[in-house]
Design a protein around this motif. Sequence first.
Motif, PDB file in Angstrom:
ATOM      1  N   TRP A  85      -2.166  72.336  60.249  1.00 33.73           N
ATOM      2  CA  TRP A  85      -2.667  73.497  59.508  1.00 33.73           C
ATOM      3  C   TRP A  85      -3.868  74.120  60.206  1.00 33.73           C
ATOM      4  O   TRP A  85      -4.049  75.337  60.156  1.00 33.73           O
ATOM      5  N   SER A  86      -4.659  73.295  60.873  1.00 36.37           N
ATOM      6  CA  SER A  86      -5.802  73.826  61.635  1.00 36.37           C
ATOM      7  C   SER A  86      -5.311  74.663  62.813  1.00 36.37           C
ATOM      8  O   SER A  86      -5.880  75.720  63.121  1.00 36.37           O
ATOM      9  N   VAL A  89      -4.268  78.098  61.459  1.00 32.28           N
ATOM     10  CA  VAL A  89      -5.332  79.067  61.180  1.00 32.28           C
ATOM     11  C   VAL A  89      -6.018  79.527  62.458  1.00 32.28           C
ATOM     12  O   VAL A  89      -6.585  80.619  62.499  1.00 32.28           O
ATOM     13  N   ASP A  94      -5.822  84.590  59.195  1.00 32.04           N
ATOM     14  CA  ASP A  94      -5.614  85.111  57.839  1.00 32.04           C
ATOM     15  C   ASP A  94      -4.389  84.500  57.159  1.00 32.04           C
ATOM     16  O   ASP A  94      -3.946  85.006  56.127  1.00 32.04           O
ATOM     17  N   HIS A  99      -4.460  78.182  55.051  1.00 28.14           N
ATOM     18  CA  HIS A  99      -5.773  77.990  54.417  1.00 28.14           C
ATOM     19  C   HIS A  99      -5.633  77.244  53.092  1.00 28.14           C
ATOM     20  O   HIS A  99      -6.463  76.378  52.768  1.00 28.14           O
ATOM     21  N   ARG A 100      -4.592  77.566  52.332  1.00 34.60           N
ATOM     22  CA  ARG A 100      -4.411  76.891  51.046  1.00 34.60           C
ATOM     23  C   ARG A 100      -4.173  75.390  51.255  1.00 34.60           C
ATOM     24  O   ARG A 100      -4.745  74.550  50.540  1.00 34.60           O
ATOM     25  N   HIS A 118     -11.897  77.679  53.052  1.00 34.56           N
ATOM     26  CA  HIS A 118     -10.456  77.956  53.123  1.00 34.56           C
ATOM     27  C   HIS A 118      -9.961  78.603  51.839  1.00 34.56           C
ATOM     28  O   HIS A 118      -9.192  79.578  51.875  1.00 34.56           O
ATOM     29  N   ARG A 121     -11.369  82.114  51.431  1.00 39.10           N
ATOM     30  CA  ARG A 121     -10.742  83.046  52.369  1.00 39.10           C
ATOM     31  C   ARG A 121      -9.496  83.693  51.771  1.00 39.10           C
ATOM     32  O   ARG A 121      -9.164  84.844  52.082  1.00 39.10           O
TER      33      ARG A 121
END
Length: 262
Positions: A85-86, A89, A94, A99-100, A118, A121
């Motif tokens: 997930w990093s 992003v 965006d 981010h979730r 996160h 955002r």
Amino acid sequence: MAGGGGLNAPTPAQIRQWTEELARDPGSRVFLPLAEAHWRAGRTEVALRLCLRGLERYPDDVAAHVLLGRLYAAHGDLERAMDEWSIAVQLDPDHVEAHRELGRAWLARGQPERARPHLERIGEALPAPVSDGARSPTSDPVAAWEAALAALVAQGVLGAVVIDEQGLVVAGRVVVEGIDLAEALAAAFHGLGDDAERACRYLGLGDWSGATLELARAHVRVLPLGRGSLAVATAPTVPLGRAIRLAERLQRAAGPLVGEPA
């Protein structure tokens, strides 16, 4: 996070078509919808292999990184999930889902301050701090419940819903492909506890403490809660014993919503 049941799920014919296309052309982008289809059906090992092979060819595919992270999380490997997930992003600052997932993962690790950027955002509020479903006397029980639920999403919980004795939703959500199925679950499971309690009493089996429905794309644990019930959906890859423990944690957190101690 993990696969769920399927509104607008691909048909067997579509899955067969994607499989044949990928066999003809290993570089085809259909690896992603095919992996998602297997993920939704609970075939996470197949989905994992498809994602890894696809990312070898398309390392900048953001959606593939997000899905791979969810697959790692479903296997209990939150460290690798957060790495994916990093990356997502970094590729797309965006990206809402990346981010979730990171926000929920940091909540699951008990680090709300790292979750905050996160969630903010993407316009989501940071839940009120709780510990394993506990709350302070002055905290909002709904906020405490939402925090407890958010903290368990990264551990394979797809969602949960508190159902009152009238069959109405008190709190919670079970979102599948962008659609909240809380109301449908409440209608489906309303009265289940009463029927189960009568059956247990008639058969001399003691008090009813819960039941598990093993569906193709999710396992749903239904537990008594006050005069109502609690339905907790987990990914099929989550072992039954662990799914029961996760549901019991949410049951404790939901107690104040029906006038019971946490």
